[in-house]
Scaffold this motif. Structure first.
Motif, PDB file in Angstrom:
ATOM      1  N   GLY A 119     -16.002  -6.989  59.429  1.00  0.00           N
ATOM      2  CA  GLY A 119     -16.568  -8.195  59.999  1.00  0.00           C
ATOM      3  C   GLY A 119     -17.251  -9.036  58.940  1.00  0.00           C
ATOM      4  N   ASP A 120     -17.578 -10.261  59.283  1.00  0.00           N
ATOM      5  CA  ASP A 120     -18.256 -11.148  58.339  1.00  0.00           C
ATOM      6  C   ASP A 120     -19.601 -10.544  57.937  1.00  0.00           C
ATOM      7  N   LYS A 121     -19.889 -10.593  56.638  1.00  0.00           N
ATOM      8  CA  LYS A 121     -21.128  -9.986  56.134  1.00  0.00           C
ATOM      9  C   LYS A 121     -22.372 -10.582  56.793  1.00  0.00           C
ATOM     10  N   SER A 122     -22.278 -11.852  57.143  1.00  0.00           N
ATOM     11  CA  SER A 122     -23.447 -12.507  57.746  1.00  0.00           C
ATOM     12  C   SER A 122     -23.783 -11.943  59.119  1.00  0.00           C
ATOM     13  N   LEU A 123     -22.824 -11.254  59.734  1.00  0.00           N
ATOM     14  CA  LEU A 123     -23.053 -10.691  61.066  1.00  0.00           C
ATOM     15  C   LEU A 123     -23.763  -9.345  61.003  1.00  0.00           C
ATOM     16  N   GLY A 124     -23.732  -8.714  59.834  1.00  0.00           N
ATOM     17  CA  GLY A 124     -24.438  -7.446  59.669  1.00  0.00           C
ATOM     18  C   GLY A 124     -23.931  -6.331  60.566  1.00  0.00           C
ATOM     19  N   ILE A 125     -22.639  -6.222  60.729  1.00  0.00           N
ATOM     20  CA  ILE A 125     -22.059  -5.198  61.603  1.00  0.00           C
ATOM     21  C   ILE A 125     -22.131  -3.833  60.924  1.00  0.00           C
ATOM     22  N   ASP A 126     -22.656  -2.850  61.630  1.00  0.00           N
ATOM     23  CA  ASP A 126     -22.790  -1.489  61.100  1.00  0.00           C
ATOM     24  C   ASP A 126     -21.468  -0.744  61.306  1.00  0.00           C
ATOM     25  N   ILE A 127     -20.802  -0.381  60.198  1.00  0.00           N
ATOM     26  CA  ILE A 127     -19.504   0.304  60.314  1.00  0.00           C
ATOM     27  C   ILE A 127     -19.612   1.770  59.905  1.00  0.00           C
ATOM     28  N   SER A 128     -20.800   2.314  59.931  1.00  0.00           N
ATOM     29  CA  SER A 128     -20.966   3.727  59.611  1.00  0.00           C
ATOM     30  C   SER A 128     -20.396   4.584  60.732  1.00  0.00           C
ATOM     31  N   HIS A 129     -20.062   5.825  60.403  1.00  0.00           N
ATOM     32  CA  HIS A 129     -19.532   6.735  61.417  1.00  0.00           C
ATOM     33  C   HIS A 129     -20.559   6.984  62.513  1.00  0.00           C
ATOM     34  N   LYS A 130     -21.834   7.059  62.125  1.00  0.00           N
ATOM     35  CA  LYS A 130     -22.894   7.296  63.104  1.00  0.00           C
ATOM     36  C   LYS A 130     -22.931   6.177  64.144  1.00  0.00           C
ATOM     37  N   ALA A 131     -22.749   4.943  63.681  1.00  0.00           N
ATOM     38  CA  ALA A 131     -22.807   3.796  64.595  1.00  0.00           C
ATOM     39  C   ALA A 131     -21.557   3.663  65.446  1.00  0.00           C
ATOM     40  N   LEU A 132     -20.412   4.128  64.922  1.00  0.00           N
ATOM     41  CA  LEU A 132     -19.140   3.874  65.606  1.00  0.00           C
ATOM     42  C   LEU A 132     -18.483   5.123  66.184  1.00  0.00           C
ATOM     43  N   LYS A 133     -19.163   6.257  66.155  1.00  0.00           N
ATOM     44  CA  LYS A 133     -18.569   7.493  66.675  1.00  0.00           C
ATOM     45  C   LYS A 133     -18.180   7.337  68.145  1.00  0.00           C
ATOM     46  N   PHE A 177     -14.278  -4.584  69.354  1.00  0.00           N
ATOM     47  CA  PHE A 177     -14.781  -3.238  69.644  1.00  0.00           C
ATOM     48  C   PHE A 177     -14.222  -2.296  68.590  1.00  0.00           C
ATOM     49  N   ARG A 178     -15.103  -1.615  67.864  1.00  0.00           N
ATOM     50  CA  ARG A 178     -14.682  -0.720  66.789  1.00  0.00           C
ATOM     51  C   ARG A 178     -15.067   0.709  67.109  1.00  0.00           C
ATOM     52  N   GLN A 179     -14.208   1.651  66.701  1.00  0.00           N
ATOM     53  CA  GLN A 179     -14.538   3.069  66.856  1.00  0.00           C
ATOM     54  C   GLN A 179     -13.918   3.865  65.723  1.00  0.00           C
ATOM     55  N   ILE A 180     -14.649   4.862  65.244  1.00  0.00           N
ATOM     56  CA  ILE A 180     -14.160   5.792  64.229  1.00  0.00           C
ATOM     57  C   ILE A 180     -13.956   7.152  64.903  1.00  0.00           C
ATOM     58  N   ILE A 181     -12.766   7.728  64.718  1.00  0.00           N
ATOM     59  CA  ILE A 181     -12.478   9.054  65.283  1.00  0.00           C
ATOM     60  C   ILE A 181     -12.002   9.954  64.147  1.00  0.00           C
ATOM     61  N   THR A 182     -12.891  10.796  63.650  1.00  0.00           N
ATOM     62  CA  THR A 182     -12.550  11.721  62.573  1.00  0.00           C
ATOM     63  C   THR A 182     -11.932  12.991  63.150  1.00  0.00           C
ATOM     64  N   ILE A 183     -11.481  13.847  62.267  1.00  0.00           N
ATOM     65  CA  ILE A 183     -10.931  15.121  62.730  1.00  0.00           C
ATOM     66  C   ILE A 183     -12.011  15.964  63.417  1.00  0.00           C
ATOM     67  N   ASP A 184     -13.245  15.837  62.950  1.00  0.00           N
ATOM     68  CA  ASP A 184     -14.355  16.556  63.586  1.00  0.00           C
ATOM     69  C   ASP A 184     -14.579  16.044  65.006  1.00  0.00           C
TER      70      ASP A 184
END
Length: 588
Positions: free
Chosen positions: A304-318, A328-335
């Motif tokens: 996302g645009d840097k000015s929006l400050g979107i958190d793309i960490s796994h903790k935020a998107l799990k 809508f963003r989601q991260i799905i790891t093997i764990d």
């Protein structure tokens, strides 16, 4: 007492372990070439065993229904299908449907209420791809018993109007999201009658979606879906299966599924194209992919645009999160997949397979590679991808895929040149450039894991029998010297490469020069080769302060074996290939 003229019963054949495995594959309807590839032996050897031991008669005596099911099951789970395999699967599914229909007619009484066409002896059904028998309840029941918790969560997000306009899923490999999204689209097409568009890196990749959907139709409603380029259902919904070379196509519209976006070239252009297909307010757009590098064109879309400050960490998107940009963003790891019920992973085995933490995290924990640390550019590597179905002079299903055309072979027995602790090995086969400064076309890749010296040599010998090899290069550092000693017995002209900082530097710069010039071509499906090149990074030696190249941070089991094998091939070309040293004499 046996009479003198009584025939002596034939002895039961005694099979070696390899022959036993080959017989098992053969009885499961594998082709000769597939058996040879699986066991690293020559196809001709398999053919000899079939004739010698009478395997064809043995297979012919097996139940047809069992063989049909086994072959369909095998082809459905092949991720990268050749065109011939796709055609075979379509034929087998059609045969399965006809056999099932015949069985139903045989066991169903004529007074059961169904109308029977007297001319053809089966119920009349003139509607193509008639899915009227498949109900929402049937689909819900299938979804409930088939998918894991993390896949059902995605279904809930799809049903939430606030979240489903734009969805972006960053995923681990092999967690079944392609399978799930194929079902999601199939369900939506049946219940709502909406069009569905699948946009993949190649036509073969988009066919995976089509094959899954055909499987769902057969399993849920006993319906055989027909259609070559698209599937048009009886309720008016159409499912389109497109590759990224369909940029100029017009008239497609529907819910869009954009597959493996981080591994396709020219994402921006294609994203505009995909957006045009889902421009109507009722349609949603879904992006899904494993990560490549932070330099990919799709990465700004993910962050996302840097000015929006979107958190793309796994903790935020799990659990998924709707960004201020409407995605809508989601991260799905093997764990996450294991936590969500996936039972088909063995983490200890995977850690042994990918001991390098950076490789493990990239493949399975959704961590992007830092393009700045890689010697090769992902943009240039992705530009090397091509639709090899257009190579009419290459037939990979043939015993000799390119006839007597000259090929170059590179083999890295050390798993990326990082020492004897590695257990991966890579081999690349390339057509020799036709003209000076022409393109290298990579036509086959082979990966070996934990193989003995003899097995590695046998695999190389099989390649030499399959192709007209005019150049074969092997790294002789570490275990390579033992392999080379065996290879030289059947290929005396072997080129040996004894790695030194200077040689690795020369190979890496030469490879980058060829790649950046657009002189390398390989199949759209070869993301593993792209990933392998991205693992190569520049390094300064501690002792002599020389610049060299390595492919793993901890020097154990790198994932770059294919890249080093490829560089062995490209090393065939002299450094000054484009220099014109011809002498011209003029008389005045």
């Amino acid at each position: 007492m046996m009479k003198m003229n009584s025939p002596i019963p034939p002895e039961k054949p005694i099979y070696t372990q390899v022959q036993t495995c080959a017989l098992g594959y053969y009885l499961r309807q594998y082709k000769t070439a597939e058996i040879a590839e699986a066991l690293d032996i020559a196809p001709r050897t398999v053919q000899q065993w079939i004739a010698k031991f009478g395997w064809k008669q043995m297979r012919d005596d097996a139940p047809v229904e069992l063989m049909l099911r086994q072959r369909i099951a095998y082809l459905l789970w092949v991720d990268q299908k050749h065109e011939s395999q796709l055609k075979e699967l379509e034929t087998l599914l059609e045969q399965k449907y006809k056999r099932d229909a015949a069985e139903r007619r045989r066991t169903t009484p004529k007074h059961s209420g169904g109308y029977v066409d007297e001319k053809r002896g089966r119920p009349s059904n003139k509607v193509k791809n008639d899915i009227s028998c498949i109900t929402a309840e049937m689909l819900a029941d299938f979804r409930e018993k088939t998918f894991f918790a993390y896949q059902k969560d995605i279904h809930a997000q799809k049903c939430n109007d606030e979240l489903n306009e734009f969805r972006f899923y960053l995923k681990s490999r092999q967690i079944g999201l392609t399978y799930y999204f194929a079902f999601e689209a199939f369900e939506d097409a049946i219940i709502n009658g909406d069009n569905q568009v699948f946009l993949s890196a190649s036509r073969k990749q988009s066919e995976i979606f089509k094959n899954y959907i055909r499987k769902f139709a057969l399993e849920i409603g006993d319906v055989e879906l027909k259609g070559k380029d698209e599937l048009q259902l009886s309720n008016g919904a159409t499912l389109y299966f497109l590759s990224t070379n369909a940029r100029t196509s017009q008239g497609f519209n529907g819910h869009v599924y954009f597959d493996e976006v981080f591994w396709i070239p020219k994402f921006g252009e294609l994203d505009d194209y995909a957006g045009g297909m889902s421009i109507q307010s009722k349609y949603r757009t879904t992006y899904l992919s494993t990560p490549s590098t932070t330099a990919h064109e799709a990465y700004p879309k993910w962050t996302g645009d840097k000015s929006l400050g979107i958190d793309i960490s796994h903790k935020a998107l799990k659990k998924g999160s709707l960004g201020s940009d409407g995605i809508f963003r989601q991260i799905i790891t093997i764990d996450d997949a294991i936590e969500g019920g996936a039972t088909f992973f063995n983490m200890d085995k995977l850690r042994r397979k990918y001991p390098d933490k950076s490789v493990f995290n990239n493949l399975l924990r959704c961590v992007f590679l830092d393009d700045a640390s890689s010697f090769f550019s992902i943009k240039s590597l992705l530009a090397c991808k091509t639709d090899t179905d257009n190579w009419k002079d290459v037939d990979l299903e043939s015993l000799h895929p390119v006839g007597r055309r000259e090929v170059l072979v590179g083999y890295d027995p050390r798993g990326g040149g990082q020492g004897e602790g590695a257990d991966d090995a890579g081999l690349i086969v390339s057509l020799k450039p036709i003209i000076k400064g022409g393109a290298f076309r990579f036509i086959e890749r082979v990966r070996l894991k934990g193989s003995s010296y003899e097995d590695q040599a046998a695999a190389i010998e099989a390649i030499c029998k399959k192709y007209n090899v005019v150049y074969l290069a092997i790294d002789v550092g570490g275990v390579g010297s033992a392999v080379a000693e065996l290879v030289r017995k059947f290929y005396p002209g072997l080129t040996t490469l004894d790695y030194s900082p200077e040689m690795k530097r020369m190979m890496a710069y030469k490879a980058r020069e060829i790649i950046n010039a657009g002189r390398l071509q390989f199949d759209n499906e070869w993301d593993d080769l792209v990933h392998s090149f991205l693992m190569i990074r520049q390094h300064t030696t501690k002792m002599s302060n020389q610049i060299t190249f390595v492919s793993a941070r901890n020097k154990v089991g790198s994932h770059a074996d294919l890249a080093w094998a490829a560089m062995h091939v490209l090393h065939w070309e002299p450094i000054d290939i484009l220099r014109d040293d011809s002498t011209t004499v003029s008389f005045l």
